[in-house]
Design a protein around this motif. Structure first.
Motif, short mmCIF file in Angstrom:
data_model
loop_
_atom_site.label_atom_id
_atom_site.label_comp_id
_atom_site.label_asym_id
_atom_site.label_seq_id
_atom_site.Cartn_x
_atom_site.Cartn_y
_atom_site.Cartn_z
N ASP A 121 -9.82 -3.44 -6.71
CA ASP A 121 -9.77 -2.05 -7.17
C ASP A 121 -8.67 -1.80 -8.20
O ASP A 121 -8.52 -0.68 -8.69
CB ASP A 121 -9.55 -1.11 -5.97
CG ASP A 121 -10.75 -1.08 -5.04
OD1 ASP A 121 -11.86 -1.48 -5.46
OD2 ASP A 121 -10.57 -0.67 -3.87
N ALA A 163 1.35 4.36 -11.08
CA ALA A 163 0.66 3.21 -10.49
C ALA A 163 0.02 2.31 -11.54
O ALA A 163 0.00 1.08 -11.40
CB ALA A 163 -0.39 3.68 -9.49
N ASP A 164 -0.50 2.89 -12.61
CA ASP A 164 -1.19 2.08 -13.62
C ASP A 164 -0.22 1.33 -14.53
O ASP A 164 -0.64 0.44 -15.28
CB ASP A 164 -2.09 2.97 -14.48
CG ASP A 164 -3.25 3.57 -13.70
OD1 ASP A 164 -3.62 2.97 -12.67
OD2 ASP A 164 -3.79 4.62 -14.12
N ARG A 205 0.84 -1.20 0.00
CA ARG A 205 0.00 0.00 0.00
C ARG A 205 0.87 1.26 0.00
O ARG A 205 0.56 2.23 -0.69
CB ARG A 205 -0.92 -0.04 1.22
CG ARG A 205 -2.24 0.69 1.04
CD ARG A 205 -3.28 0.20 2.04
NE ARG A 205 -3.78 -1.11 1.68
CZ ARG A 205 -3.67 -2.19 2.45
NH1 ARG A 205 -3.07 -2.11 3.62
NH2 ARG A 205 -4.16 -3.35 2.05
N LYS A 228 -5.42 -1.87 -7.64
CA LYS A 228 -4.20 -1.30 -7.07
C LYS A 228 -3.08 -2.33 -7.04
O LYS A 228 -1.92 -2.00 -7.29
CB LYS A 228 -4.47 -0.76 -5.67
CG LYS A 228 -5.48 0.38 -5.63
CD LYS A 228 -5.76 0.81 -4.20
CE LYS A 228 -6.79 1.93 -4.15
NZ LYS A 228 -7.09 2.33 -2.74
N PHE A 229 -3.42 -3.55 -6.69
CA PHE A 229 -2.46 -4.66 -6.69
C PHE A 229 -2.78 -5.58 -7.85
O PHE A 229 -3.95 -5.89 -8.11
CB PHE A 229 -2.54 -5.48 -5.40
CG PHE A 229 -2.28 -4.73 -4.12
CD1 PHE A 229 -1.75 -3.45 -4.11
CD2 PHE A 229 -2.57 -5.33 -2.91
CE1 PHE A 229 -1.51 -2.78 -2.92
CE2 PHE A 229 -2.35 -4.69 -1.71
CZ PHE A 229 -1.82 -3.40 -1.72
N ASP A 244 -7.93 -4.27 -2.51
CA ASP A 244 -6.95 -3.57 -3.34
C ASP A 244 -6.76 -4.29 -4.68
O ASP A 244 -6.53 -3.64 -5.70
CB ASP A 244 -5.62 -3.46 -2.60
CG ASP A 244 -5.65 -2.43 -1.48
OD1 ASP A 244 -6.40 -1.44 -1.60
OD2 ASP A 244 -4.93 -2.61 -0.48
N LYS A 300 1.65 6.17 -7.25
CA LYS A 300 0.51 7.01 -7.67
C LYS A 300 0.90 8.48 -7.69
O LYS A 300 0.51 9.24 -8.60
CB LYS A 300 -0.67 6.79 -6.73
CG LYS A 300 -1.93 7.56 -7.13
CD LYS A 300 -3.07 7.30 -6.16
CE LYS A 300 -4.30 8.10 -6.54
NZ LYS A 300 -5.40 7.89 -5.56
N TYR A 352 2.27 1.61 -3.48
CA TYR A 352 1.24 2.10 -4.41
C TYR A 352 1.09 3.62 -4.30
O TYR A 352 1.02 4.33 -5.32
CB TYR A 352 -0.10 1.43 -4.12
CG TYR A 352 -1.25 2.05 -4.87
CD1 TYR A 352 -1.49 1.74 -6.21
CD2 TYR A 352 -2.09 2.97 -4.24
CE1 TYR A 352 -2.54 2.33 -6.91
CE2 TYR A 352 -3.15 3.56 -4.93
CZ TYR A 352 -3.36 3.23 -6.26
OH TYR A 352 -4.39 3.83 -6.94
N LEU A 353 1.07 4.13 -3.08
CA LEU A 353 0.90 5.57 -2.88
C LEU A 353 2.07 6.34 -3.48
O LEU A 353 1.89 7.41 -4.06
CB LEU A 353 0.74 5.88 -1.40
CG LEU A 353 -0.57 5.39 -0.76
CD1 LEU A 353 -0.54 5.60 0.75
CD2 LEU A 353 -1.77 6.11 -1.37
#
Length: 341
Positions: free
Chosen positions: A276, A256-257, A244, A278-279, A273, A251, A247-248
């Motif tokens: 969504d 992140a993408d 996490r 994110k992971f 996550d 981002k 990811y921040l």
């Protein structure tokens, strides 16, 4: 009058009389743990020593152990280190539990080697010691270990990320735990093996020690990204809090993408996550099983004198909404229904 307490409880009680009272500085109780002498009613006493009191994974482990102890009529005394890697705090916790006359200690060792003397002292006092989640080095320093096969969990994650990369060359950042932790080393090595890499591969752009903490991982990843820029396409994480944080940091740089973020844990929030996006994936562990089996083993020892033995793999499962051929996985819907079960 005959003393009906379990035989090793009586031995520990006798030893406790000769011990000097030990302060609990360096460890924190997870429940109201009394400093009274062992119970006179024959109740089984179980100590639990986790790495921290705040990591959601160890919170789940503690809650599961408490539920299992309540169900079996045992008394659980839960202590923890101040942070992941706090060996001194765990040593103090073990000494405290021996003084309180526990029949067995369940421990997730922060330092697989430095904790061995304290474990041996507990064993010498007649206390059965069982590792949960994290192995000691050597493994047979404890009676038994109930845990994820952490190297295999890392290997599964590595194979998945490698498959998702396809023809792209890997450019990897590693958010590791701590070199003193066997679980951190095993996951790290397993992941690299699954990716077909080694520590000296050019594909490894950088590594950082995070203690499995979100804030530390975010800061570490920000520093790594300042150095490598947009080259990265994979970030390995020792656990979901670290993922996490990674990811921040990604981002914030608009990356992140474009990066495959992988983790090992399998919490309900980590599964979300994945859902969504994110992971890319997380590898689910089952701490509830570890705790339940550990508690049952101590109760059996207290009642019969029979010790558990060996390594018991409590299983893992790759969670992703983008499966790849050749790797067993479950989607985030299944993950949400079974997280840390």
């Amino acid at each position: 009058m005959r003393d009906n307490r379990p035989f090793h409880t009586r031995a520990v009680a006798a030893l406790a009389v000769t011990l000097t009272a030990l302060a609990a500085a360096g460890c924190s109780t997870e429940r109201a743990a009394s400093s009274e002498s062992p119970s006179d009613d024959g109740e089984v006493k179980i100590g639990l020593v986790t790495k921290t009191e705040t990591n959601p994974y160890f919170v789940k482990l503690r809650e599961s152990a408490q539920a299992a102890a309540d169900k079996s009529g045992a008394d659980l005394i839960a202590l923890a280190g101040k942070f992941d890697g706090d060996n001194a705090g765990q040593v103090t916790a073990i000494e405290n539990l021996v003084q309180q006359g526990v029949d067995g200690i369940l421990i997730t060792p922060s330092n697989a080697k430095a904790i061995l003397d304290a474990i041996q002292e507990a064993k010498d006092a007649g206390v059965v010691v069982i590792a949960l989640d994290t192995e000691t080095e050597p493994r047979d320093a404890v009676a038994a270990t109930f845990a994820t096969d952490n190297e295999e969990a890392g290997r599964t994650l590595g194979k998945y990320i490698d498959a998702r990369l396809g023809d792209r060359d890997p450019k990897v950042l590693m958010a590791d735990l701590d070199p003193s932790s066997s679980v951190g080393l095993q996951r790290h090595n397993g992941f690299l093996d699954g990716m077909g890499l080694t520590d000296d591969s050019d594909a490894i752009l950088g590594t950082a020690l995070t203690q499995g903490d979100q804030g530390k991982a975010q800061a570490a990843m920000e520093n790594l990204l300042q150095r490598v820029g947009k080259k990265v396409n994979v970030v390995y994480n020792i656990n979901e809090p670290a993922a996490r944080g990674s990811y921040l940091a990604l981002k914030a740089r608009g990356l992140a993408d474009d990066v495959l973020i992988g983790a090992i844990d399998g919490s309900c929030s980590g599964v979300q996550d994945v859902a969504d996006g994110k992971f890319a994936a997380t590898v689910m562990q089952f701490p509830q099983k570890m705790a339940e089996q550990g508690v049952a083993a101590v109760v059996k020892y207290a009642e019969t004198g029979e010790k558990p033995s060996g390594f018991v793999d409590t299983g893992d499962m790759l969670i992703t909404d983008k499966p790849v051929d050749g790797l067993e996985s479950k989607d985030s819907t299944w993950g949400a229904e079974n997280c840390w079960g």
